[in-house]
Scaffold this active site. Structure first.
Site, mmCIF file in Angstrom:
data_model
loop_
_atom_site.group_PDB
_atom_site.id
_atom_site.type_symbol
_atom_site.label_atom_id
_atom_site.label_comp_id
_atom_site.label_asym_id
_atom_site.label_seq_id
_atom_site.Cartn_x
_atom_site.Cartn_y
_atom_site.Cartn_z
ATOM 1 N N ASN A 131 0.807 -1.236 0.000
ATOM 2 C CA ASN A 131 0.000 0.000 0.000
ATOM 3 C C ASN A 131 0.836 1.282 0.000
ATOM 4 O O ASN A 131 0.478 2.250 -0.655
ATOM 5 C CB ASN A 131 -1.035 -0.020 1.130
ATOM 6 C CG ASN A 131 -0.421 -0.050 2.497
ATOM 7 O OD1 ASN A 131 0.700 -0.532 2.657
ATOM 8 N ND2 ASN A 131 -1.128 0.442 3.484
ATOM 9 N N VAL A 211 -0.960 -12.616 8.680
ATOM 10 C CA VAL A 211 0.434 -12.997 8.366
ATOM 11 C C VAL A 211 1.369 -12.518 9.485
ATOM 12 O O VAL A 211 2.318 -13.215 9.851
ATOM 13 C CB VAL A 211 0.876 -12.428 6.992
ATOM 14 C CG1 VAL A 211 2.331 -12.751 6.710
ATOM 15 C CG2 VAL A 211 0.002 -12.981 5.875
ATOM 16 N N GLY A 212 1.064 -11.357 10.066
ATOM 17 C CA GLY A 212 1.896 -10.830 11.152
ATOM 18 C C GLY A 212 1.991 -11.789 12.323
ATOM 19 O O GLY A 212 3.066 -11.975 12.909
ATOM 20 N N GLU A 229 3.533 -3.936 12.268
ATOM 21 C CA GLU A 229 2.574 -2.863 11.951
ATOM 22 C C GLU A 229 1.474 -3.526 11.137
ATOM 23 O O GLU A 229 1.714 -3.936 10.000
ATOM 24 C CB GLU A 229 3.242 -1.750 11.127
ATOM 25 C CG GLU A 229 4.373 -1.035 11.828
ATOM 26 C CD GLU A 229 3.906 -0.064 12.902
ATOM 27 O OE1 GLU A 229 2.682 0.034 13.140
ATOM 28 O OE2 GLU A 229 4.769 0.577 13.505
ATOM 29 N N CYS A 263 -3.554 1.642 6.462
ATOM 30 C CA CYS A 263 -3.832 1.022 7.758
ATOM 31 C C CYS A 263 -4.432 2.035 8.735
ATOM 32 O O CYS A 263 -5.112 1.654 9.667
ATOM 33 C CB CYS A 263 -2.557 0.414 8.315
ATOM 34 S SG CYS A 263 -1.187 1.544 8.219
ATOM 35 N N GLU A 431 7.471 2.568 15.422
ATOM 36 C CA GLU A 431 8.439 3.032 14.431
ATOM 37 C C GLU A 431 8.490 4.553 14.488
ATOM 38 O O GLU A 431 7.677 5.194 15.156
ATOM 39 C CB GLU A 431 8.019 2.569 13.031
ATOM 40 C CG GLU A 431 7.956 1.062 12.926
ATOM 41 C CD GLU A 431 7.769 0.576 11.489
ATOM 42 O OE1 GLU A 431 6.634 0.649 10.988
ATOM 43 O OE2 GLU A 431 8.762 0.141 10.888
HETATM 44 P P1 TAP Z 1 0.157 -9.299 3.632
HETATM 45 O O1 TAP Z 1 -0.436 -10.326 2.762
HETATM 46 O O2 TAP Z 1 0.208 -9.579 5.089
HETATM 47 O O3 TAP Z 1 1.635 -9.042 3.030
HETATM 48 C C1 TAP Z 1 2.535 -8.147 3.574
HETATM 49 C C2 TAP Z 1 3.945 -8.554 3.210
HETATM 50 O O4 TAP Z 1 4.231 -9.818 3.819
HETATM 51 C C3 TAP Z 1 4.160 -8.761 1.706
HETATM 52 O O5 TAP Z 1 5.476 -8.367 1.376
HETATM 53 C C4 TAP Z 1 4.005 -10.261 1.559
HETATM 54 O O6 TAP Z 1 4.672 -10.792 0.436
HETATM 55 C C5 TAP Z 1 4.651 -10.748 2.836
HETATM 56 N N1 TAP Z 1 4.238 -12.076 3.247
HETATM 57 C C6 TAP Z 1 3.139 -12.770 2.876
HETATM 58 N N2 TAP Z 1 3.126 -13.986 3.468
HETATM 59 C C7 TAP Z 1 4.243 -14.059 4.224
HETATM 60 C C8 TAP Z 1 4.794 -15.048 5.079
HETATM 61 N N3 TAP Z 1 4.179 -16.218 5.285
HETATM 62 N N4 TAP Z 1 5.958 -14.789 5.710
HETATM 63 C C9 TAP Z 1 6.587 -13.616 5.539
HETATM 64 N N5 TAP Z 1 6.128 -12.639 4.730
HETATM 65 C C10 TAP Z 1 4.949 -12.846 4.092
HETATM 66 O O7 TAP Z 1 -0.557 -7.900 3.542
HETATM 67 P P2 TAP Z 1 -0.872 -7.047 2.247
HETATM 68 O O8 TAP Z 1 -2.002 -7.707 1.534
HETATM 69 O O9 TAP Z 1 0.388 -6.845 1.513
HETATM 70 O O10 TAP Z 1 -1.339 -5.640 2.892
HETATM 71 C C11 TAP Z 1 -2.631 -5.401 3.356
HETATM 72 C C12 TAP Z 1 -2.721 -5.527 4.867
HETATM 73 O O11 TAP Z 1 -1.593 -4.927 5.522
HETATM 74 C C13 TAP Z 1 -3.903 -4.777 5.446
HETATM 75 O O12 TAP Z 1 -4.518 -5.579 6.419
HETATM 76 C C14 TAP Z 1 -3.311 -3.538 6.114
HETATM 77 O O13 TAP Z 1 -3.992 -2.972 7.166
HETATM 78 C C15 TAP Z 1 -2.002 -4.001 6.554
HETATM 79 N N6 TAP Z 1 -1.083 -2.868 6.596
HETATM 80 C C16 TAP Z 1 -0.743 -2.330 7.788
HETATM 81 C C17 TAP Z 1 0.101 -1.237 7.839
HETATM 82 C C18 TAP Z 1 0.507 -0.645 9.139
HETATM 83 S S1 TAP Z 1 1.595 0.522 9.108
HETATM 84 N N7 TAP Z 1 0.012 -1.029 10.254
HETATM 85 C C19 TAP Z 1 0.609 -0.707 6.678
HETATM 86 C C20 TAP Z 1 0.254 -1.276 5.489
HETATM 87 C C21 TAP Z 1 -0.590 -2.362 5.452
HETATM 88 P P3 TAP Z 1 4.002 -11.008 -1.018
HETATM 89 O O14 TAP Z 1 2.593 -10.547 -0.920
HETATM 90 O O15 TAP Z 1 4.838 -10.219 -1.902
HETATM 91 O O16 TAP Z 1 4.130 -12.448 -1.318
#
Ligand code: TAP
Length: 452
Positions: A131, A211-212, A229, A263, A431
């Site tokens: 994002n 995932v977190g 985060e 987020c 952070e």
């Molecule tokens: P995720 O699917 O959780 O992906 C985030 C990152 O983690 C990507 O780089 C992803 O890689 C990687 N990832 C996926 N599976 C993993 C695993 N098993 N082990 C280690 N890394 C892994 O989230 P998203 O779809 O990218 O983002 C949307 C979500 O993130 C929303 O819920 C949003 O609220 C949250 N978010 C929170 C914040 C803050 S600052 N709190 C900021 C931005 C987003 P790939 O997808 O490249 O495979």
């Protein structure tokens, strides 16, 4: 090495292939990082500070190029993308102050001198979502480098281009090879290897709560610290004594910025019942005036969603929803979605789950206690805003809402010099802010006996 294809979310057209790293590639990068970190940590603090300032200047010199990449890869409006690239330079400049300020303590101990040192972890692994690809990466890599660590960074597969360019700019600016490496590939392979590799001593993860939790569990097995985060369902609380015109005018930006893929999005608007109808009357023109369209235009407020699959997910939240009114969005190619205002009940899916799209749920409340109760009626606790002209109420509600980042009569959440992060299911650790670099160190205590 296989590759994956990037799609421009504005047109739906494929435009570039990016390599997908193998396990051997990741391990080789981590080995290079281990080597580079030793030399980096041994440098004089001023040398590390200068190197980070040079990196910041290189980013400043390439703001337009980085912004254009983000427009194409992520569909961010050009004005936002320029801000994001400049923010990376600011985070680097701010972090460049840290090497000379990471002071330890001198603690009174009989028979000698007791001092503490802030030691770098070694190699830090940073996993970034799609994002805000540049800014979120910089919140990890800049303070981590400042504290004397090497960094391996994994951007999201959907949006790797600006991170890759930042890695090149670091080298062009003179950072040692291997110190800051950007590794493109899947989360399940590259991200997981950061979690399991014994030489990665701290992990910073930004992304979904689901995932977190897995990342944190994996880090626990390796006894490595993790900063998380995660998601949010932040409340924008509007009291009857607020400046309603101002609150209504600001509300769209607080949830529709970056197409709601934020987020910190204030995706629940809680309005005191006595001004509920009036607030909706004021909100409607602000929403219809929100300009959705070509992200390369300077006057665009909001571009498309990130992917076709994500658009389907966002659309699913409107099944059976009580839509009050919507803004407009272009037809045709690209992953467009019109800003949408939904009237909701606290138990509705739209009021409980993170949409991560331009949809906001509006709900009435009765009094201050009810507002705090509703705001806290979520698993999340990242951000939030409250609008009131009553100072005492502002203090009471700001203390009562369980979120990491709150604003009164404002929606500002992110400044590089103030702490950022979530409570409850929104995260762990902080952070940015004055202590950002210290979070990338562990304390060592050394006692020097002075007895003759
Ligand atoms: P995720 O699917 O959780 O992906 C985030 C990152 O983690 C990507 O780089 C992803 O890689 C990687 N990832 C996926 N599976 C993993 C695993 N098993 N082990 C280690 N890394 C892994 O989230 P998203 O779809 O990218 O983002 C949307 C979500 O993130 C929303 O819920 C949003 O609220 C949250 N978010 C929170 C914040 C803050 S600052 N709190 C900021 C931005 C987003 P790939 O997808 O490249 O495979």
């Amino acid at each position: 090495m296989t590759s994956f294809t990037l799609i421009d979310p504005t047109t739906g057209q494929a435009f570039r292939d990016v390599p997908r790293a193998t396990l051997d590639d990741v391990d080789a990068a981590i080995a290079r990082a281990v080597d580079a970190q030793r030399g980096w940590a041994a440098l004089a603090p001023v040398a590390r500070a200068d190197a980070l300032r040079a990196f910041a200047r290189a980013v400043e010199d390439h703001v337009d190029e980085l912004a254009a990449l983000e427009v194409q890869n992520s569909g961010h409006p050009i004005g936002s993308a320029r801000w994001e690239a400049s923010h990376v330079a600011q985070v680097l400049n701010f972090s460049a102050g840290a090497p000379e300020r990471l002071s330890g303590q001198q603690i009174p101990v009989a028979g000698g001198l007791d001092v503490t040192f802030h030691e770098p972890y070694g190699v830090v692994g940073i996993i970034v979502p799609w994002n805000f690809p540049m800014t979120i990466a910089s919140w990890g890599f800049a303070p981590a480098l400042a504290a004397g660590n090497a960094v391996v960074l994994k951007p999201a597969e959907l949006t790797p281009l600006t991170a890759v360019r930042l890695g090149e700019l670091a080298l062009e600016a003179g950072l040692p090879a291997g110190l800051f490496q950007v590794i493109t590939g899947s989360g399940s392979l590259v991200g997981q290897r950061f979690v399991t590799h014994p030489d990665v001593r701290k992990v910073v993860f930004t992304g979904s709560t689901e995932v977190g939790v897995e990342v944190a569990a994996g880090c626990a097995r390796g006894l490595k610290p993790v900063t998380l985060e995660l998601g949010g369902k932040s409340a924008n609380i509007v009291f009857a004594d607020a400046d309603l015109e101002k609150a209504a005018a600001a509300a769209p930006g607080a949830v529709f910025d970056n197409a709601g893929q934020d987020c910190c999005a204030r995706s629940r608007i809680l309005v005191q019942r006595s001004v509920y109808d009036r607030f909706l009357e004021l909100l409607e023109p602000a929403v219809t005036a929100w300009r959705v369209g070509d992200p390369s235009r300077d006057d665009t407020d909001m571009g498309p969603l990130i992917s076709s699959a994500h658009r389907d997910t966002v659309a699913s939240f409107l099944d059976g929803a009580d839509i009050a009114f919507r803004g407009s969005a272009p037809d045709g190619d690209g992953w467009w979605f019109a800003p949408t205002v939904v009237l909701a009940q606290p138990e509705d899916r739209i009021a409980r789950e993170e949409v991560f799209g331009p949809v906001v749920a509006v709900m009435p409340f009765d009094d201050e206690a009810d507002a705090i109760r509703l705001a806290n009626d979520t698993i999340y606790g990242l951000a939030g805003s409250l609008w009131t002209e009553n100072l005492g109420r502002a203090v009471r509600v700001a203390r009562g809402v369980k979120s990491g980042v709150l604003s009164v009569n404002s929606h500002a959440s992110v400044r590089y010099w103030t702490p950022f992060g979530g409570m409850k299911a929104s995260g762990l650790g902080r952070e940015l802010g004055p202590d950002a670099a210290e979070h990338f160190t562990e304390t060592k205590n050394v006692f020097f006996a002075t007895d003759a």
